[in-house]
Design a protein around this motif. Structure first.
Motif, PDB file in Angstrom:
ATOM      1  N   CYS A 291       0.857  -1.188   0.000  1.00 18.30           N
ATOM      2  CA  CYS A 291       0.000   0.000   0.000  1.00 18.30           C
ATOM      3  C   CYS A 291       0.886   1.227   0.000  1.00 18.30           C
ATOM      4  O   CYS A 291       1.812   1.329   0.812  1.00 18.30           O
ATOM      5  CB  CYS A 291      -0.904   0.017   1.239  1.00 18.30           C
ATOM      6  N   ASN A 292       0.632   2.139  -0.926  1.00 18.44           N
ATOM      7  CA  ASN A 292       1.290   3.438  -0.894  1.00 18.44           C
ATOM      8  C   ASN A 292       0.335   4.397  -0.201  1.00 18.44           C
ATOM      9  O   ASN A 292      -0.728   4.725  -0.746  1.00 18.44           O
ATOM     10  CB  ASN A 292       1.613   3.920  -2.311  1.00 18.44           C
ATOM     11  N   PRO A 293       0.666   4.852   1.021  1.00 18.85           N
ATOM     12  CA  PRO A 293      -0.259   5.707   1.769  1.00 18.85           C
ATOM     13  C   PRO A 293      -0.434   7.096   1.176  1.00 18.85           C
ATOM     14  O   PRO A 293      -1.274   7.858   1.647  1.00 18.85           O
ATOM     15  CB  PRO A 293       0.377   5.778   3.161  1.00 18.85           C
ATOM     16  N   ASN A 294       0.356   7.408   0.147  1.00 21.64           N
ATOM     17  CA  ASN A 294       0.234   8.708  -0.506  1.00 21.64           C
ATOM     18  C   ASN A 294       0.471   8.539  -2.008  1.00 21.64           C
ATOM     19  O   ASN A 294       1.135   9.350  -2.642  1.00 21.64           O
ATOM     20  CB  ASN A 294       1.238   9.704   0.082  1.00 21.64           C
ATOM     21  N   GLY A 295      -0.096   7.467  -2.566  1.00 17.16           N
ATOM     22  CA  GLY A 295       0.221   7.069  -3.928  1.00 17.16           C
ATOM     23  C   GLY A 295      -0.461   7.890  -5.005  1.00 17.16           C
ATOM     24  O   GLY A 295      -1.424   8.616  -4.766  1.00 17.16           O
ATOM     25  N   GLN A 296       0.049   7.737  -6.228  1.00 13.16           N
ATOM     26  CA  GLN A 296      -0.505   8.429  -7.382  1.00 13.16           C
ATOM     27  C   GLN A 296      -1.793   7.735  -7.849  1.00 13.16           C
ATOM     28  O   GLN A 296      -1.957   6.535  -7.697  1.00 13.16           O
ATOM     29  CB  GLN A 296       0.502   8.430  -8.532  1.00 13.16           C
ATOM     30  N   TRP A 297      -2.673   8.534  -8.437  1.00 15.29           N
ATOM     31  CA  TRP A 297      -3.945   7.985  -8.921  1.00 15.29           C
ATOM     32  C   TRP A 297      -4.483   8.731 -10.145  1.00 15.29           C
ATOM     33  O   TRP A 297      -5.392   8.245 -10.819  1.00 15.29           O
ATOM     34  CB  TRP A 297      -5.012   8.047  -7.818  1.00 15.29           C
ATOM     35  N   ALA A 298      -3.933   9.893 -10.470  1.00 13.77           N
ATOM     36  CA  ALA A 298      -4.519  10.708 -11.543  1.00 13.77           C
ATOM     37  C   ALA A 298      -4.494   9.978 -12.886  1.00 13.77           C
ATOM     38  O   ALA A 298      -5.457  10.055 -13.651  1.00 13.77           O
ATOM     39  CB  ALA A 298      -3.784  12.041 -11.645  1.00 13.77           C
ATOM     40  N   TRP A 299      -3.398   9.274 -13.183  1.00 14.74           N
ATOM     41  CA  TRP A 299      -3.321   8.558 -14.469  1.00 14.74           C
ATOM     42  C   TRP A 299      -4.370   7.464 -14.541  1.00 14.74           C
ATOM     43  O   TRP A 299      -4.910   7.166 -15.600  1.00 14.74           O
ATOM     44  CB  TRP A 299      -1.908   7.985 -14.649  1.00 14.74           C
ATOM     45  N   LEU A 300      -4.712   6.875 -13.390  1.00 17.44           N
ATOM     46  CA  LEU A 300      -5.698   5.803 -13.356  1.00 17.44           C
ATOM     47  C   LEU A 300      -7.101   6.365 -13.594  1.00 17.44           C
ATOM     48  O   LEU A 300      -7.908   5.766 -14.304  1.00 17.44           O
ATOM     49  CB  LEU A 300      -5.630   5.098 -11.999  1.00 17.44           C
ATOM     50  N   GLU A 301      -7.378   7.523 -13.025  1.00 18.45           N
ATOM     51  CA  GLU A 301      -8.660   8.174 -13.262  1.00 18.45           C
ATOM     52  C   GLU A 301      -8.809   8.529 -14.730  1.00 18.45           C
ATOM     53  O   GLU A 301      -9.881   8.352 -15.327  1.00 18.45           O
ATOM     54  CB  GLU A 301      -8.769   9.425 -12.398  1.00 18.45           C
ATOM     55  N   ASP A 302      -7.739   9.010 -15.332  1.00 21.24           N
ATOM     56  CA  ASP A 302      -7.781   9.369 -16.751  1.00 21.24           C
ATOM     57  C   ASP A 302      -8.047   8.145 -17.624  1.00 21.24           C
ATOM     58  O   ASP A 302      -8.760   8.226 -18.623  1.00 21.24           O
ATOM     59  CB  ASP A 302      -6.459  10.021 -17.146  1.00 21.24           C
ATOM     60  N   ALA A 303      -7.499   6.997 -17.234  1.00 18.60           N
ATOM     61  CA  ALA A 303      -7.629   5.786 -18.047  1.00 18.60           C
ATOM     62  C   ALA A 303      -8.958   5.075 -17.849  1.00 18.60           C
ATOM     63  O   ALA A 303      -9.421   4.350 -18.741  1.00 18.60           O
ATOM     64  CB  ALA A 303      -6.483   4.823 -17.729  1.00 18.60           C
TER      65      ALA A 303
END
Length: 324
Positions: A291-303
């Motif tokens: 688990c990344n407690p401060n991980g990236q997610w914007a690219w996943l939302e875009d996809a």
């Protein structure tokens, strides 16, 4: 600054934070963005008070100002701790190091103790949750399935572990790394017993059973909501992060039991956000990897069009978690 502001602590260039700030602006939620490690004290002023004996004064009051914007510390509704820079220590002289430590414990300490403030997530909670050994224990206790794992600097133990099963090596911390002056990633990779040598004794190494996966899942949990995407990489790829240009994404429902376990995991560390990685096998088992407690997610939302920005903005705007 009128109203109860949201503080956003992050580095200067952060496209992910920009998405959330844009959404909060659209909702007319006041936002004050700054990078504590770089902006204080040059362009940020702090005056925090406590202990004046007045009835009802149980927390910090005062102000924080950057540019022409000022936030009332007692009125901050939420703090979004994204990716702020470390507190700078100048040229390495003793006085500069002392000033940086005082800034971290002064400004950072006040920001971490604001009254009635929701943290997404609290900096100290994020720091605790970044340790993979603690994550694996918390995952098992939460009810998640974890691959056999060895952390060692003993060459013989590493040889035996890799001889008994297909295994991978992965770093315990994904910090900055360079090869010939160029940024590089250290990805999870297969490791055979013949590759184990005395270099293992020089530090701690994490070896893990290689899960016979058919896909990966990134599950992003925001408060009480979980957003999951199935990630299909080319055959034989162990770490999908090494193949960004060749990935296929699709939204997928998070199994109810797994969703409950994710919330228990976050509660263990006091987090309101987590980006979880799973390996999924043919029988449908979600194997917890990290688990990344401060991980990236914007690219996943875009996809995938998963509404993660809106979920984060909802939480920050509310200033409270649903169970508070």
């Amino acid at each position: 600054m009128d109203g109860r502001p949201v503080l956003v602590c992050t580095e200067y260039e952060d496209a992910t934070a920009d998405l959330v700030i844009t959404e909060l602006n659209r909702r007319r939620v006041p936002v004050l963005r700054f990078d504590p490690g770089r902006d204080f004290p040059a362009s940020v002023s702090l005056a925090a008070r406590i202990g004046d004996g007045r009835a009802g004064r149980t927390g910090w009051s005062g102000y924080l100002t950057t540019g022409e914007r000022t936030a009332d510390l007692a009125a901050v509704r939420a703090l979004y701790h994204r990716r702020p820079s470390p507190y700078l220590s100048g040229n390495g002289e003793q006085s500069a190091r002392f000033a940086a430590q005082e800034a971290r414990r002064g400004l950072g300490g006040v920001l971490g103790a604001l009254p009635g403030c929701l943290y997404l997530s609290h900096p100290q909670a994020i720091a605790r949750a970044e340790y993979k050994p603690a994550q694996l224990v918390a995952a098992i206790r939460a009810g998640l399935t974890v691959p056999a794992t060895l952390i060692t600097n003993d060459t013989r133990e590493a040889e035996q572990f890799c001889a008994e099963r297909p295994a991978i090596y992965k770093p315990l911390h994904a910090g900055p790394y360079q090869v010939e002056g160029e940024p590089a990633g250290i990805w999870a990779a297969p490791v055979g017993v013949e590759e184990i040598d005395g270099a293992v004794s020089r530090s701690a190494h994490l070896f893990q059973a290689r899960v016979p996966k058919e896909a990966d899942v990134r599950a992003v949990v925001v408060g009480e909501q979980a957003f999951s995407a199935r990630i299909t990489a080319p055959p034989g790829v162990v770490d999908w992060r090494a193949e960004y240009q060749n990935l296929i994404y699709e939204p997928v429902a998070c199994p109810r039991e797994t969703g409950g376990a994710l919330k228990r995991f976050l509660a263990t560390f006091g987090l309101n956000f987590g980006a979880f990685d799973f390996a999924v096998t043919a029988d449908g088992t979600w194997w917890f990897l990290e688990c990344n407690p401060n991980g990236q997610w914007a690219w996943l939302e875009d996809a995938t069009a998963l509404p993660i920005t809106h979920a984060i903005a909802d939480l920050l705007e509310n200033g409270t978690t649903p169970h508070d």
